[in-house]
Each structure stands twice: as structure tokens, then as C-alpha cells.
Design an enzyme around this catalytic site. Structure first.
Site, mmCIF file in Angstrom:
data_model
loop_
_atom_site.group_PDB
_atom_site.id
_atom_site.type_symbol
_atom_site.label_atom_id
_atom_site.label_comp_id
_atom_site.label_asym_id
_atom_site.label_seq_id
_atom_site.Cartn_x
_atom_site.Cartn_y
_atom_site.Cartn_z
ATOM 1 N NE ARG A 153 12.897 1.919 4.454
ATOM 2 C CZ ARG A 153 13.709 1.065 5.067
ATOM 3 N NH1 ARG A 153 15.016 1.320 5.112
ATOM 4 N NH2 ARG A 153 13.254 -0.030 5.643
ATOM 5 C CE LYS A 177 10.689 3.341 7.192
ATOM 6 N NZ LYS A 177 9.343 2.778 7.023
ATOM 7 C CG HIS A 249 8.096 2.703 -1.969
ATOM 8 N ND1 HIS A 249 9.127 2.798 -1.050
ATOM 9 C CD2 HIS A 249 7.302 1.691 -1.534
ATOM 10 C CE1 HIS A 249 8.944 1.900 -0.099
ATOM 11 N NE2 HIS A 249 7.854 1.215 -0.373
ATOM 12 N NE ARG A 252 12.057 -0.044 0.220
ATOM 13 C CZ ARG A 252 13.014 -0.492 1.031
ATOM 14 N NH1 ARG A 252 14.283 -0.402 0.665
ATOM 15 N NH2 ARG A 252 12.714 -1.021 2.191
ATOM 16 C CG HIS A 275 11.640 -5.074 4.817
ATOM 17 N ND1 HIS A 275 11.037 -5.808 3.804
ATOM 18 C CD2 HIS A 275 11.421 -3.766 4.496
ATOM 19 C CE1 HIS A 275 10.486 -4.991 2.937
ATOM 20 N NE2 HIS A 275 10.707 -3.750 3.331
ATOM 21 C CE1 TYR A 284 8.242 -6.395 -3.295
ATOM 22 C CE2 TYR A 284 9.050 -6.507 -1.045
ATOM 23 C CZ TYR A 284 8.734 -5.778 -2.165
ATOM 24 O OH TYR A 284 8.880 -4.422 -2.156
#
Length: 303
Positions: A153, A177, A249, A252, A275, A284
Site C-alpha cells: 500500500r 492494516k 494503488h 498494487r 488481505h 482478482y
């Protein structure tokens, strides 16, 4: 509403933000988003003389309907409803309310949007856009190569510290995150550009100053997300790539898409992207499906 009731609402929101921070270790931006949504909701209720703990299902539906009429995006409305659900779930758990007003409220149907993507040729052109003979050009090339090699990110890239990078092992240790840590391979090309930048340009930019940031500016501070965003746009123009929607992004997304195109497993891509849930990575799956179709057509006798 009385000052006491307003203070009670503010105290509830503060306590909620503290609780979710303790539970999930959320980033400041995520906490700010929760707080912003709840303050807007509390203000809407305040205009109707209703405290936070007295809101009902009808209030929630009216609040969301008003946003629809104001042409708010479905994604924004869905996020706000998610914030309310989290808030009232905690209030119910702590016995401050008897029923969750969001329980039977339906979220708006979100349009299925595939991530914008760059072809491999476009990525190569973007990576080659900075002038590596110029100090800042070499830094920018190292940043772009690192971003494409790792799928970080943009906040993870600009916040990267020297202690997180192991050029000998060829990995970066990322704190993503929810304070979740992951190791991501760098690849030979990114390692080569990073070594060159760290050995020559970074010491020159810092001069006598000190910083633990990997990527620094001529002012000896870390590069900001906004500054890097502007750099990507500038190099996109130079590379002849349409800049509408071009952002860090998108690189990414290119990282993930190109991995899948070359045979990577979706679970591997999930781990590399950081994730928490595989469902986030399933945006995806269209890439994987198209690749499987091509393989079937090429190799199956009935293809």
C-alpha cells in the site's frame, strides 16, 4: 437536545473508538472514518431530538434514504451503515440498548467494479520514466520498482523504515492494516535499484541529518503519500499512460494481476497483499478465470 445529552453522545463515540482500537489495532485513518460517520449520524439524530442510544430502525433507514436523495455513492452509504452496525453491536453487547436498530436494515447493492489495471508493457514504461542519473530520479525509480515488486500500500511504502528492509534476504517486513505483519519478497530488480539508491542518493539527501525512513526528500524528511501520488501522475504522463485513475494503488493492482497471469495462487496473492480475508482478494478472480480459459483452449483436445 440538551448539553448533557450531546456530551453523552460524544462520550459514547469516544468510548467506541477506544474499544475498536484496542480490539483491532486500527490505523488512525480507519478510526477517523468511524468517528466521522458516527458524528454525522449523531448530528442527524440531534436535529430530531434523538439520542444515539434511542435510535430505531426507522431512523437508520431515513438517514440512509436522505443520503441516497443527496446522491451519495453507494459505497459511502454502505460504509456508513457498516460503521453504525459496528457501533450498535458494541452498545448491545454492553447492554446500553435492548435492540440493534441496524439489524434488519439492508445495505445498498454495490456495483461490481474491477480494479483499474496496467499492462506489463505500461508498467515497464512507467518504471523507466524516472531519470536514474538524477538523484531524485534514482530515488523515484527505486520507489516504483519496490512498489511493483511488493504490491505494498502507498502508506506502507512511504512509511517503510530501514529496519524493515533486508536486502541480503531479499524481503521487506511490512506492518499492515490492523498491525498485522507480513514478509514480502523484493525480487532481484528492486533489490538492485534499492542498493544503488541506498548507497549513493539517500546519504547525499540526508547529508548530516538522520532518519530511519528508507525514502527521503531533499528536505531530509520522509516522502509523503500525497507527494508520491503526484510523482506517479507525472511519470505516467512521461510514459504516455492515460493518467485518469492512475495512482500508486493501480500499481498494487498490477502487481496482483500480473502474478495471477503468470500462475500464482490466489491464496499466495492474498498473503502478499496483506488481505485479512480471501474475499477481498476475489476481485482478482476474473483474472484467474480468464487465464484458465486460455489454458483450457490451448491444451484441452476439445478446447
Amino acid at each position: 437536545m440538551t448539553a448533557a445529552a450531546a456530551a453523552a453522545n460524544a462520550a459514547l463515540i469516544d468510548a467506541f473508538c477506544d474499544q475498536v482500537w484496542l480490539q483491532d489495532g486500527l490505523a488512525p485513518a480507519s478510526l477517523a472514518s468511524y468517528r466521522r460517520d458516527l458524528l454525522a449520524w449523531a448530528a442527524w439524530l440531534d436535529a430530531r431530538g434523538t439520542p444515539l442510544v434511542a435510535a430505531g430502525r426507522g431512523d437508520v433507514e431515513s438517514f440512509l434514504a436522505e443520503q441516497f436523495r443527496a446522491r451519495a455513492k453507494a459505497t459511502s452509504i454502505s460504509r456508513r451503515l457498516s460503521s453504525l452496525r459496528r457501533f450498535y453491536g458494541l452498545q448491545l453487547q454492553q447492554a446500553r440498548i435492548e435492540a440493534d436498530p441496524t439489524l434488519r436494515v439492508r445495505a445498498p447493492k454495490l456495483p461490481r467494479r474491477l480494479p483499474k489495471n496496467l499492462t506489463e508493457a505500461q508498467v515497464e514504461a512507467l518504471l523507466a520514466a524516472p531519470d536514474p542519473e538524477a538523484p531524485l530520479g534514482l530515488r523515484d525509480r527505486a520507489m516504483l520498482e519496490t512498489l511493483y515488486a511488493t504490491g505494498l500500500r502507498v502508506s506502507e511504502l512511504t512509511g517503510l523504515k530501514l529496519a524493515q528492509v533486508s536486502l541480503d534476504m531479499g524481503v521487506v517486513r511490512v506492518l499492515g492494516k490492523g498491525s498485522k505483519e507480513r514478509l514480502v519478497p523484493l525480487g532481484e530488480e528492486a533489490i538492485a535499484w534499492l542498493k544503488r539508491y541506498l548507497a549513493t542518493v539517500r546519504p547525499a539527501l540526508l547529508a548530516e541529518g538522520k532518519s530511519d525512513a528508507v525514502f527521503v526528500t531533499a528536505r531530509r524528511g520522509p516522502l509523503t503519500r500525497q507527494a508520491f501520488w503526484a510523482l506517479v501522475k507525472r511519470y505516467g504522463i512521461k510514459a504516455g499512460i492515460p493518467t485518469a485513475g492512475l495512482s500508486p494503488h493501480v500499481l498494487r493492482h498490477a502487481f496482483a494481476t500480473h502474478l495471477l497471469n503468470h500462475g500464482a495462487d490466489l491464496r499466495v496473492v492474498q498473503l502478499l497483499l496483506g488481505h485479512a480475508d480471501i474475499t477481498t482478494t476475489t476481485i482478482y478472480t476474473h483474472v484467474a478465470r480468464e487465464r484458465l480459459k486460455r489454458l483450457h483452449q490451448a491444451h484441452h483436445p476439445r478446447g
